[in-house]
Design an enzyme around this catalytic site. Sequence first.
Site, mmCIF file in Angstrom:
data_model
loop_
_atom_site.group_PDB
_atom_site.id
_atom_site.type_symbol
_atom_site.label_atom_id
_atom_site.label_comp_id
_atom_site.label_asym_id
_atom_site.label_seq_id
_atom_site.Cartn_x
_atom_site.Cartn_y
_atom_site.Cartn_z
ATOM 1 N N SER A 1 17.513 43.099 -11.284
ATOM 2 C CA SER A 1 17.246 41.264 -12.174
ATOM 3 C C SER A 1 16.963 41.648 -13.540
ATOM 4 C CB SER A 1 16.543 41.101 -11.185
ATOM 5 O OG SER A 1 15.172 41.717 -11.072
ATOM 6 N N LEU B 1 10.775 37.854 -9.152
ATOM 7 C CA LEU B 1 11.048 37.605 -9.866
ATOM 8 C C LEU B 1 12.471 37.973 -10.915
ATOM 9 C CD1 LEU B 1 7.962 36.740 -11.876
ATOM 10 C CD2 LEU B 1 8.344 35.617 -9.398
#
Length: 205
Positions: free
Chosen positions: A95, A109
């Site tokens: 990510s 996140l």
Amino acid sequence: MSALSALPFLKPVHLRSPRSSPGGQRRHTLPASEFRCLSPEDAVSVFEIEREAFISVSGDCPLHLDEIRHFLNLCPELSLGWFEEGRLVAFIIGSLWDQERLSQAALTLHKPQGSAVHIHVLAVHRTVRQQGKGSILMWRYLQHLRCLPFARRALLMCEPFLVPFYHKCGFEALGPCEVTVGDLAFVEMQHPVRGHAFMRRNSGC
């Protein structure tokens, strides 16, 4: 054709020769080996490999099933799976992160404006370990990242015994990682994605 399907590093590396049916007509066969970005539909296969690889060692997984689905929905272009005859045998999930170093928040996140790719997990199916697949997949993944204009570097955290493996893959150690999971401590490592002009010119990106 989508941008992802046009990336050279996601195309099959070996294709089986077409087989003929008794009537002389060719029938389709699955690629012997294929690299592609993962989708949420791959989440269960991903988790089965990850669970077997990590729970026996550390008692927990870097990503749980809902977290895998979360990242594969948000940023599938930052994942890469290795499929053999249609079966997932190894994968990487990443990510985006927007800070210089990883923090506890980086575990869950995805920062769309970030330029650092946080590699959450690399895992190989138990039946094909000790064959160099982890190193090959990481090399393919880094080439894939060089085709993504927003990616500037790759970050990961690993236990100390894995530092030599990632060092051989071209990562450098940044020192102890701020992130802890239970009693586990990690080393943070990084790999530049930009600054490899020669490799980009010859990558087909």
